[in-house]
Write a protein that holds these residues in place. Structure first.
Motif, PDB file in Angstrom:
ATOM      1  N   VAL A   1       0.872  -1.174   0.000  1.00 58.36           N
ATOM      2  CA  VAL A   1       0.000   0.000   0.000  1.00 58.36           C
ATOM      3  C   VAL A   1       0.905   1.218   0.000  1.00 58.36           C
ATOM      4  O   VAL A   1       1.814   1.307   0.832  1.00 58.36           O
ATOM      5  N   ILE A   2       0.675   2.147  -0.936  1.00 56.72           N
ATOM      6  CA  ILE A   2       1.522   3.336  -1.051  1.00 56.72           C
ATOM      7  C   ILE A   2       0.661   4.587  -0.945  1.00 56.72           C
ATOM      8  O   ILE A   2      -0.330   4.732  -1.659  1.00 56.72           O
ATOM      9  N   LEU A   3       1.022   5.492  -0.025  1.00 55.99           N
ATOM     10  CA  LEU A   3       0.356   6.776   0.147  1.00 55.99           C
ATOM     11  C   LEU A   3       1.234   7.873  -0.434  1.00 55.99           C
ATOM     12  O   LEU A   3       2.445   7.892  -0.196  1.00 55.99           O
ATOM     13  N   PHE A   4       0.646   8.791  -1.185  1.00 55.62           N
ATOM     14  CA  PHE A   4       1.385   9.845  -1.877  1.00 55.62           C
ATOM     15  C   PHE A   4       1.110  11.202  -1.231  1.00 55.62           C
ATOM     16  O   PHE A   4      -0.044  11.626  -1.098  1.00 55.62           O
ATOM     17  N   GLU A   5       2.184  11.870  -0.845  1.00 52.48           N
ATOM     18  CA  GLU A   5       2.079  13.206  -0.274  1.00 52.48           C
ATOM     19  C   GLU A   5       1.537  14.181  -1.316  1.00 52.48           C
ATOM     20  O   GLU A   5       1.748  14.034  -2.517  1.00 52.48           O
ATOM     21  N   THR A   6       0.830  15.203  -0.866  1.00 52.73           N
ATOM     22  CA  THR A   6       0.279  16.303  -1.660  1.00 52.73           C
ATOM     23  C   THR A   6      -0.939  15.866  -2.477  1.00 52.73           C
ATOM     24  O   THR A   6      -2.018  16.446  -2.349  1.00 52.73           O
ATOM     25  N   SER A   7      -0.792  14.852  -3.332  1.00 50.42           N
ATOM     26  CA  SER A   7      -1.929  14.403  -4.145  1.00 50.42           C
ATOM     27  C   SER A   7      -2.918  13.580  -3.322  1.00 50.42           C
ATOM     28  O   SER A   7      -4.086  13.459  -3.679  1.00 50.42           O
ATOM     29  N   ASN A   8      -2.433  12.990  -2.216  1.00 49.44           N
ATOM     30  CA  ASN A   8      -3.251  12.134  -1.345  1.00 49.44           C
ATOM     31  C   ASN A   8      -3.824  10.924  -2.075  1.00 49.44           C
ATOM     32  O   ASN A   8      -4.877  10.387  -1.700  1.00 49.44           O
ATOM     33  N   VAL A   9      -3.131  10.489  -3.102  1.00 49.42           N
ATOM     34  CA  VAL A   9      -3.499   9.283  -3.836  1.00 49.42           C
ATOM     35  C   VAL A   9      -3.089   8.057  -3.040  1.00 49.42           C
ATOM     36  O   VAL A   9      -2.091   8.073  -2.304  1.00 49.42           O
ATOM     37  N   ILE A  10      -3.862   6.985  -3.170  1.00 51.05           N
ATOM     38  CA  ILE A  10      -3.557   5.692  -2.547  1.00 51.05           C
ATOM     39  C   ILE A  10      -3.409   4.663  -3.654  1.00 51.05           C
ATOM     40  O   ILE A  10      -4.259   4.577  -4.543  1.00 51.05           O
ATOM     41  N   GLU A  11      -2.343   3.873  -3.604  1.00 54.61           N
ATOM     42  CA  GLU A  11      -2.153   2.824  -4.605  1.00 54.61           C
ATOM     43  C   GLU A  11      -1.907   1.482  -3.934  1.00 54.61           C
ATOM     44  O   GLU A  11      -1.263   1.404  -2.886  1.00 54.61           O
ATOM     45  N   TYR A  12      -2.412   0.426  -4.577  1.00 57.78           N
ATOM     46  CA  TYR A  12      -2.141  -0.948  -4.176  1.00 57.78           C
ATOM     47  C   TYR A  12      -1.305  -1.602  -5.265  1.00 57.78           C
ATOM     48  O   TYR A  12      -1.727  -1.659  -6.420  1.00 57.78           O
ATOM     49  N   HIS A  13      -0.114  -2.080  -4.902  1.00 57.38           N
ATOM     50  CA  HIS A  13       0.792  -2.733  -5.844  1.00 57.38           C
ATOM     51  C   HIS A  13       0.926  -4.208  -5.475  1.00 57.38           C
ATOM     52  O   HIS A  13       1.070  -4.538  -4.289  1.00 57.38           O
TER      53      HIS A  13
END
Length: 257
Positions: free
Chosen positions: A173-185
């Protein structure tokens, strides 16, 4: 959603009723779209594992049904309209922003119900167990303003939580600063010896008070459909999932007068 109506040939009273119906449907559609907090999409990308040699930290959540709370993200992340600087996780695959830690045995049912945690995200949640051959790793990477926070379940035994399982998963699970996007890899699933299907996993995210309408199922993108019978043997994701804050662009509405 396409709405096509013809009004010229209708008597005045029917014209009025048709127009009223059109406006009502349009408003209902707009309300439904605006209520959606995230847009779910899929994408393909190479799986890039994090490692302790590269700076990742091993979680203190080990064994069966254990939580690790208060993990620093290294930046402020906005989830469902609220800002957080820490996150919690457990050995069943749940990540949570709740101020109070859930029961350590919280599992996939929590993702689709009002049971705690209600601010949770998971790329694979089931009755799992962390054993001597697996790790939960986490790491903050990147420059300020564009940092990421990754939680990785490494060589992780599949359900039903049997110590030494021969079906082992790798996912992040990856959280992205600023964009607040969440990704599952999703990485590889390693299988050795005799296997079972081990169904029961769920993937998605939940917000608000939880329950129906306050989650998004990763497999379908639906707020009203749950998938709680996924198997790492037969249903391991062939794509990655991305959750972007905001509703999707509405489809055009067509009408002829």
């Amino acid at each position: 959603m396409d709405i096509n109506i013809t009004l010229k040939a209708l008597p005045k009273n029917q014209w009025f009723r048709k127009l009223t119906l059109f406006l009502l449907l349009y408003c209902l559609c707009t309300i439904q779209v605006n209520a959606q907090l995230y847009t779910r999409t899929t994408f393909n990308a190479a799986y890039v594992p994090i490692t302790t040699g590269g700076g990742a930290t091993i979680s203190t959540a080990t064994g069966n049904d254990a939580n690790h709370t208060g993990i620093s993200l290294g930046f402020t992340f906005t989830y469902a309209g609220n800002s957080y600087s820490t996150i919690g996780l457990n050995t069943n695959g749940l990540l949570f922003f709740d101020a109070v830690a859930p029961a350590a045995n919280a599992g996939n049912f929590s993702l689709f119900s009002t049971n705690a945690p209600n601010l949770c995200i998971t790329a694979w949640c089931n009755d799992l167990i962390d054993d001597a051959s697996s790790d939960i790793l986490y790491q903050t990477q990147g420059a300020p303003g564009s940092r990421t926070f990754t939680v990785q379940y490494t060589n992780y035994p599949n359900s039903p939580g049997t110590n030494g399982s021969n079906v082992r998963m790798n996912y992040q699970v990856i959280l992205f600063e600023t964009s607040n996007v969440i990704e599952y890899h999703y990485g590889v699933v390693n299988i050795t010896g005799n296997i079972g299907f081990h169904p029961g996993a769920a993937i998605g995210l939940e917000y608000g008070a939880g329950g129906k309408g306050n989650y998004i199922d990763a497999v379908t993108g639906s707020k009203g459909t749950t998938n709680r019978m996924l198997s790492a043997v037969t249903s391991w994701p062939a794509v990655n999932y991305r959750f972007t804050p905001g509703a999707p662009t509405p489809e055009p509405v067509e009408h002829t007068m």
